[in-house]
Design a protein around this motif. Structure first.
Motif, PDB file in Angstrom:
ATOM      1  N   TRP A 256       2.063   8.853  14.842  1.00  0.00           N
ATOM      2  CA  TRP A 256       1.059   9.628  14.150  1.00  0.00           C
ATOM      3  C   TRP A 256       0.152   8.998  13.064  1.00  0.00           C
ATOM      4  CZ3 TRP A 256       4.790  14.264  12.310  1.00  0.00           C
ATOM      5  CH2 TRP A 256       5.201  15.016  13.371  1.00  0.00           C
ATOM      6  N   VAL A 257      -1.101   9.215  13.133  1.00  0.00           N
ATOM      7  CA  VAL A 257      -1.902   8.730  12.139  1.00  0.00           C
ATOM      8  C   VAL A 257      -2.715   9.921  11.407  1.00  0.00           C
ATOM      9  CG1 VAL A 257      -3.919   7.166  11.545  1.00  0.00           C
ATOM     10  CG2 VAL A 257      -2.366   6.732  13.434  1.00  0.00           C
ATOM     11  N   GLU A 258      -2.564   9.957  10.122  1.00  0.00           N
ATOM     12  CA  GLU A 258      -3.106  11.208   9.368  1.00  0.00           C
ATOM     13  C   GLU A 258      -4.008  10.893   8.271  1.00  0.00           C
ATOM     14  OE1 GLU A 258      -0.856  14.811   6.770  1.00  0.00           O
ATOM     15  OE2 GLU A 258      -1.034  12.765   6.059  1.00  0.00           O
ATOM     16  N   GLN A 259      -5.244  11.409   8.320  1.00  0.00           N
ATOM     17  CA  GLN A 259      -6.318  11.014   7.067  1.00  0.00           C
ATOM     18  C   GLN A 259      -6.305  12.261   6.492  1.00  0.00           C
ATOM     19  OE1 GLN A 259     -10.373  11.474   8.697  1.00  0.00           O
ATOM     20  NE2 GLN A 259     -11.019   9.761   7.334  1.00  0.00           N
ATOM     21  N   SER A 260      -5.784  11.905   5.124  1.00  0.00           N
ATOM     22  CA  SER A 260      -5.776  13.068   3.964  1.00  0.00           C
ATOM     23  C   SER A 260      -6.878  12.887   2.867  1.00  0.00           C
ATOM     24  CB  SER A 260      -4.466  13.262   3.423  1.00  0.00           C
ATOM     25  OG  SER A 260      -4.056  11.811   3.086  1.00  0.00           O
ATOM     26  N   ASP A 261      -6.484  12.348   1.759  1.00  0.00           N
ATOM     27  CA  ASP A 261      -7.306  11.813   0.755  1.00  0.00           C
ATOM     28  C   ASP A 261      -6.608  10.700   0.076  1.00  0.00           C
ATOM     29  OD1 ASP A 261      -5.783  12.980  -1.606  1.00  0.00           O
ATOM     30  OD2 ASP A 261      -6.295  14.829  -0.294  1.00  0.00           O
ATOM     31  N   ARG A 262      -7.539  10.103  -1.012  1.00  0.00           N
ATOM     32  CA  ARG A 262      -7.049   9.012  -1.490  1.00  0.00           C
ATOM     33  C   ARG A 262      -6.019   9.212  -2.417  1.00  0.00           C
ATOM     34  NH1 ARG A 262     -12.791   6.306  -3.886  1.00  0.00           N
ATOM     35  NH2 ARG A 262     -13.685   5.781  -1.755  1.00  0.00           N
ATOM     36  N   VAL A 263      -5.652  10.403  -2.816  1.00  0.00           N
ATOM     37  CA  VAL A 263      -4.568  10.563  -3.658  1.00  0.00           C
ATOM     38  C   VAL A 263      -3.246  10.959  -3.039  1.00  0.00           C
ATOM     39  CG1 VAL A 263      -3.695  12.423  -5.365  1.00  0.00           C
ATOM     40  CG2 VAL A 263      -6.120  11.616  -5.439  1.00  0.00           C
ATOM     41  N   SER A 264      -3.297  11.468  -1.789  1.00  0.00           N
ATOM     42  CA  SER A 264      -2.239  12.019  -1.079  1.00  0.00           C
ATOM     43  C   SER A 264      -1.910  10.784  -0.271  1.00  0.00           C
ATOM     44  CB  SER A 264      -2.588  13.137  -0.072  1.00  0.00           C
ATOM     45  OG  SER A 264      -3.292  14.345  -0.926  1.00  0.00           O
TER      46      SER A 264
ATOM     47  N   ALA B  97      -8.184   1.483   4.749  1.00  0.00           N
ATOM     48  CA  ALA B  97      -8.498   2.783   4.561  1.00  0.00           C
ATOM     49  C   ALA B  97      -7.534   3.454   3.631  1.00  0.00           C
ATOM     50  CB  ALA B  97      -8.292   3.566   5.951  1.00  0.00           C
ATOM     51  N   GLU B  98      -8.215   3.844   2.360  1.00  0.00           N
ATOM     52  CA  GLU B  98      -7.432   4.351   1.329  1.00  0.00           C
ATOM     53  C   GLU B  98      -6.698   5.654   1.675  1.00  0.00           C
ATOM     54  OE1 GLU B  98      -9.681   4.154  -2.259  1.00  0.00           O
ATOM     55  OE2 GLU B  98      -8.243   2.459  -2.814  1.00  0.00           O
ATOM     56  N   ASP B  99      -7.496   6.418   2.550  1.00  0.00           N
ATOM     57  CA  ASP B  99      -7.135   7.875   2.771  1.00  0.00           C
ATOM     58  C   ASP B  99      -6.351   8.135   3.920  1.00  0.00           C
ATOM     59  OD1 ASP B  99      -9.296   7.154   4.333  1.00  0.00           O
ATOM     60  OD2 ASP B  99     -10.481   9.067   3.990  1.00  0.00           O
ATOM     61  N   VAL B 100      -5.781   7.238   4.629  1.00  0.00           N
ATOM     62  CA  VAL B 100      -5.179   7.033   5.901  1.00  0.00           C
ATOM     63  C   VAL B 100      -3.757   6.516   5.754  1.00  0.00           C
ATOM     64  CG1 VAL B 100      -5.182   6.460   8.362  1.00  0.00           C
ATOM     65  CG2 VAL B 100      -7.229   7.071   7.277  1.00  0.00           C
ATOM     66  N   CYS B 101      -2.723   6.987   6.458  1.00  0.00           N
ATOM     67  CA  CYS B 101      -1.606   6.628   6.505  1.00  0.00           C
ATOM     68  C   CYS B 101      -1.086   6.885   7.882  1.00  0.00           C
ATOM     69  CB  CYS B 101      -0.493   7.164   5.542  1.00  0.00           C
ATOM     70  SG  CYS B 101      -0.367   9.126   5.583  1.00  0.00           S
ATOM     71  N   SER B 102       0.074   6.233   8.282  1.00  0.00           N
ATOM     72  CA  SER B 102       0.413   6.454   9.943  1.00  0.00           C
ATOM     73  C   SER B 102       2.046   6.151   9.823  1.00  0.00           C
ATOM     74  CB  SER B 102       0.020   5.347  10.739  1.00  0.00           C
ATOM     75  OG  SER B 102       0.388   3.845  10.350  1.00  0.00           O
TER      76      SER B 102
ATOM     77  N   ALA C  57      -6.493   3.864  15.002  1.00  0.00           N
ATOM     78  CA  ALA C  57      -6.846   5.057  14.767  1.00  0.00           C
ATOM     79  C   ALA C  57      -8.210   4.966  13.673  1.00  0.00           C
ATOM     80  CB  ALA C  57      -5.806   6.026  14.034  1.00  0.00           C
ATOM     81  N   VAL C  58      -8.159   4.087  12.812  1.00  0.00           N
ATOM     82  CA  VAL C  58      -9.321   3.905  12.004  1.00  0.00           C
ATOM     83  C   VAL C  58     -10.464   3.301  12.801  1.00  0.00           C
ATOM     84  CG1 VAL C  58     -10.071   2.334   9.931  1.00  0.00           C
ATOM     85  CG2 VAL C  58      -7.679   3.473   9.881  1.00  0.00           C
ATOM     86  N   ALA C  59     -10.263   2.397  13.861  1.00  0.00           N
ATOM     87  CA  ALA C  59     -11.233   2.074  14.571  1.00  0.00           C
ATOM     88  C   ALA C  59     -12.082   2.955  15.332  1.00  0.00           C
ATOM     89  CB  ALA C  59     -10.835   0.863  15.446  1.00  0.00           C
ATOM     90  N   ASN C  60     -11.255   3.859  15.912  1.00  0.00           N
ATOM     91  CA  ASN C  60     -11.836   5.084  16.836  1.00  0.00           C
ATOM     92  C   ASN C  60     -11.850   6.333  16.215  1.00  0.00           C
ATOM     93  OD1 ASN C  60     -11.543   3.710  19.563  1.00  0.00           O
ATOM     94  ND2 ASN C  60      -9.747   3.046  18.434  1.00  0.00           N
ATOM     95  N   ASP C  61     -11.429   6.594  14.761  1.00  0.00           N
ATOM     96  CA  ASP C  61     -11.682   7.707  14.149  1.00  0.00           C
ATOM     97  C   ASP C  61     -10.908   8.774  14.895  1.00  0.00           C
ATOM     98  OD1 ASP C  61     -12.616   9.237  12.051  1.00  0.00           O
ATOM     99  OD2 ASP C  61     -14.505   9.886  13.199  1.00  0.00           O
ATOM    100  N   CYS C  62      -9.688   8.693  14.891  1.00  0.00           N
ATOM    101  CA  CYS C  62      -8.941   9.493  15.691  1.00  0.00           C
ATOM    102  C   CYS C  62      -7.474   9.969  15.160  1.00  0.00           C
ATOM    103  CB  CYS C  62      -8.542   9.022  17.363  1.00  0.00           C
ATOM    104  SG  CYS C  62      -7.626  10.135  18.298  1.00  0.00           S
ATOM    105  N   TYR C  63      -7.376  10.916  14.548  1.00  0.00           N
ATOM    106  CA  TYR C  63      -6.309  11.316  13.599  1.00  0.00           C
ATOM    107  C   TYR C  63      -5.530  12.600  14.150  1.00  0.00           C
ATOM    108  CZ  TYR C  63      -8.818   8.215  10.752  1.00  0.00           C
ATOM    109  OH  TYR C  63      -9.606   7.127  10.272  1.00  0.00           O
ATOM    110  N   ILE C  64      -4.416  13.159  13.725  1.00  0.00           N
ATOM    111  CA  ILE C  64      -3.798  14.362  14.204  1.00  0.00           C
ATOM    112  C   ILE C  64      -4.419  15.396  13.106  1.00  0.00           C
ATOM    113  CG2 ILE C  64      -1.449  12.993  14.597  1.00  0.00           C
ATOM    114  CD1 ILE C  64      -0.512  13.721  11.880  1.00  0.00           C
TER     115      ILE C  64
END
Length: 759
Positions: free
Chosen positions: A252-260, A229-234, A376-383
């Motif tokens: 923590w798993v955060e979904q932001s955007d591809r740039v961030s 996932a390009e827009d997710v980091c943990s 988190a990517v599999a369950n679509d669960c982010y902070i």
């Protein structure tokens, strides 16, 4: 006294004078100096009257000069008007000075305690003029019993105590009815999405106890997998008590955007998680000056920002939002925090028994962050991305700005103007503007020379030397195509001209594009689809070249919506990037050195080239420079070695370099039987100018170099996986084995020194 000593304005003899008066007057803290407004110094402090404190101090008899020095110190601490720059807050403990004066909640009556069962009551003078700083009370009356003691008052008495002026009031200290536990404080924190993955041994109270005794090891790490996932980091934060072995973790798993989203952001989020964990653990607790927590991380950027929280960030600082928040947490921490660097992934080179507790905890953090990211990517669960207490949050179109504000706002303005411009020129409809892969256009142009970008911009905009513009400039050029005679020759005609010569030039360009796609391991079906569409030169729809069941049908429909001109001028749809990425995952390709390639050996083309060059250098090794038992390495079939895999070449290269190292240490007394970690000076090699050994020695560092005596087989077994990276760093055995850093201390420290070079 701490405030006085911190100013460095007084000598030690002055300190003694000030402390003598302080004890005489019974002053314990800054709150004992001021009135109820928390800002104005009590006039009694500047007098020579003794203590009225409930706390017991030693008996002191200050001199007149002591009082003068003390008054001068109070002026330096406050101001010439004896007022603090900032008012103190509410009482957090019961004041040391006895409460005598109180005021009713409606401010109609003033009370002065005379005994536990009696008091004097004053009534407010409604006719007197009241100000912000004074209320007048008259008519004292002796009363029996108890009165309301919820509000404390600072007063100024008249000559005969019949008239009282109230300067300021403050609520008295009331202890909390219930002191919350650690887990209750965690559940009371805002943004509970940050705490739903928190796990601890016991009730978590041991965290504060370990901090108090400096037995707590704290570590953080981050994870980022762009292929997942390009827009997710943990991130993960783990703390462990060295005395009891208790552990607590937070992910923590955060979904932001591809740039961030990137690994650096993940590492900073891990540092923030640790700081928030310590903040909650110490909330409402006593913070001892001896508490010195140390926070570990394998990212030196996080360590730098944590150790320098007061330094301003540059305007173009990446991940500025989380770095600024991280610095504020460190700066406001009641303890003196210290960040230190830990080598990551040490479990690849050392056993768990050989690693330090910090290195073990770092490996645990890395595993936790990776598992949390995949779950988190599999369950679509982010902070929730908005952290509690952020002082500044800038959002553009609902997206939080993470880097340079100037860049993001300029980009937003450019997108708005570009959308309107392309729509007005009937090039890209407004609703399709966001479907273009503008990030790719930006990356390509930024990687090219500036003049090439200028030339490409002119070609796309139509401002180049076609006959239509030349005729407009001088009026003598015939505004017609010199090949087919079409009138007028506008920029688009050069691509669509059906003249055989121009068609051949266009087809040759398509052929080169097809060759490049093949070199990048592009799927043959996608390559054929692009080739046929381009050769159609706008007369063929891409969706007609594939079936609706094709995996590229959605991409083909988007290409048809954008049109042939946009594809030809580089404005390709974002779907192409997604399709290419899905193909890479499906075929288990990997990206190295900017190219997509098959990687059975796990090496990029650059690494493979460096490996081949190193092997070619080793082929010229003089057999006489090796020990007899290693000369068989130069009797192999080198054609088979060259045609073999990179793994076989790596093994031969490692064996050759180990043989060279063994020959260099063979002259040392007892070196063959020695397996310890002592040091000895190597003898200078005997060689002549022009020999192979002489040329090799010329590339080594000059001066006295010391060698480490150890088991060669043991060392090579541990370090062999690092050689490809060491070669890319320019670190062959000539640099590594003759270590120029003396007194490394242990075998494990040698491995850590190697990791410093590699990473």
């Amino acid at each position: 006294m701490d405030l006085i000593c911190a100013t460095d304005l007084f000598s030690q003899s002055a300190w003694r004078s000030i402390n003598r008066v302080r004890k005489y007057k019974g002053l314990h803290s800054l709150a004992d100096l001021v009135l109820c407004d928390g800002r104005t110094v009590d006039p009694w402090v500047l007098t020579t009257e003794g203590s009225d404190s409930s706390r017991v101090f030693s008996v002191e008899k200050p001199t007149r000069s002591d009082f003068t020095t003390f008054q001068r110190a109070i002026t330096f601490l406050t101001s010439p008007t004896h007022r603090l720059p900032t008012a103190l807050g509410a009482y957090v403990n019961k004041p040391n000075r006895r409460d005598i004066w109180f005021i009713s909640e409606n401010r109609k009556h003033l009370f002065r305690n005379t005994s536990p069962s009696s008091y004097v009551q004053y009534t407010r003078d409604e006719t007197a003029r009241s100000t912000r700083f004074s209320m007048t009370f008259l008519n004292p009356i002796e009363m029996q019993g108890q009165h309301s003691m919820k509000t404390r008052a600072s007063v100024q008495c008249g000559v005969d105590d019949s008239v009282i002026w109230v300067h300021s009031v403050a609520d008295t200290y009331s202890p909390p009815l219930h002191r919350r536990s650690f887990l209750e404080r965690v559940r009371a924190e805002p943004n509970q999405t940050l705490w739903r993955t928190f796990v601890t041994d016991g009730n978590g109270s041991w965290i504060y106890e370990s901090l108090l005794s400096n037995n707590l090891v704290m570590m953080s790490d981050g994870a980022y997998e762009p292929l997942l996932a390009e827009d997710v980091c943990s991130c993960a934060a783990v703390v462990m008590c060295l005395r009891t072995g208790n552990k607590a973790s937070l992910t923590w798993v955060e979904q932001s955007d591809r740039v961030s989203a990137d690994n650096y952001r993940a590492e900073i989020l891990g540092g923030i998680a640790l700081q928030m964990l310590v903040k909650v653990a110490c909330e409402g607790k006593y913070v001892s000056p001896s508490m010195a927590p140390r926070f570990g991380c394998d990212n030196k950027g996080v360590v730098h920002h944590g150790n320098h929280p007061w330094r301003p960030l540059p305007a173009n600082q990446g991940q500025a939002d989380v770095i600024r928040y991280y610095q504020s947490l460190v700066h406001n921490c009641p303890m003196k925090c210290k960040m230190y660097h830990v080598h990551g992934h040490m479990d690849r080179y050392l056993s768990r028994a050989e690693m330090t507790p910090a290195e073990i905890l770092n490996c645990d953090c890395d595993a936790l962050a990776g598992d949390a990211l995949r779950w988190a990517v599999a369950n679509d669960c982010y902070i929730n991305r908005f952290l509690p207490g952020e002082d500044i949050v800038v959002s553009v179109n609902g997206c939080k700005v993470t880097g340079s504000y100037e860049r993001v706002i300029t980009r937003h303005w450019g997108e708005k103007v570009g959308r309107a411009h392309y729509h007005a020129k009937d090039i890209i409809p407004q609703e399709l503007f966001g479907e273009v892969y503008w990030d790719g256009v930006e990356k390509v142009l930024s990687s090219c020379p500036e003049m090439f970008s200028c030339w490409a911009t002119k070609q796309v905009s139509g401002f180049f030397g076609n006959n239509h513009l030349m005729n407009h400039i001088d009026g003598h050029t015939v505004d017609a195509c010199p090949n087919c005679g079409c009138h007028p020759e506008r920029p688009q005609h050069i691509i669509f001209c059906r003249d055989p010569a121009r068609s051949a030039v266009f087809n040759s360009s398509v052929d080169r594009l097809v060759e490049w796609l093949a070199s990048q391991r592009t799927d043959a079906s996608l390559t054929l689809l692009l080739s046929e569409y381009l050769r159609g030169r706008g007369d063929v729809l891409m969706s007609s070249l594939c079936t609706p069941r094709s995996q590229y049908y959605d991409f083909a429909e988007m290409v048809d919506s954008l049109g042939f001109r946009n594809i030809l001028e580089g404005r390709i749809p974002r779907l192409f990037y997604d399709v290419r990425l899905a193909d890479i995952k499906r075929r288990h390709l990997s990206k190295h050195a900017g190219h997509w390639c098959n990687s059975p050996d796990g090496l990029s083309p650059r690494q493979t080239t460096a490996l081949v060059r190193r092997c070619e250098d080793l082929l010229w090794t003089d057999p006489s420079t090796l020990l007899d038992e290693y000369r068989y390495l130069l009797e192999l079939d080198f054609d088979d070695l060259g045609d073999g895999t990179s793994a076989s070449r790596q093994m031969w290269m490692s064996e050759m370099e180990a043989a060279a190292a063994a020959e260099r240490t063979a002259g040392l007394d007892g070196a063959d039987d020695f397996v310890g970690e002592s040091y000895s000076v190597a003898p200078a090699p005997l060689d002549t100018e022009g020999s192979i050994r002489f040329r090799r020695r010329c590339h080594r560092r000059s001066g006295c170099i010391e060698y480490i005596s150890y088991s060669i087989s043991q060392f090579m077994e541990e370090v062999n996986p690092l050689w490809p990276r060491l070669l890319l760093c320019g670190c062959g055995k000539e640099r590594l084995l003759p270590v120029a850093v003396l007194k490394l201390g242990s075998y494990n420290e040698l491995l850590r020194w190697i990791l410093d070079i590699v990473y």
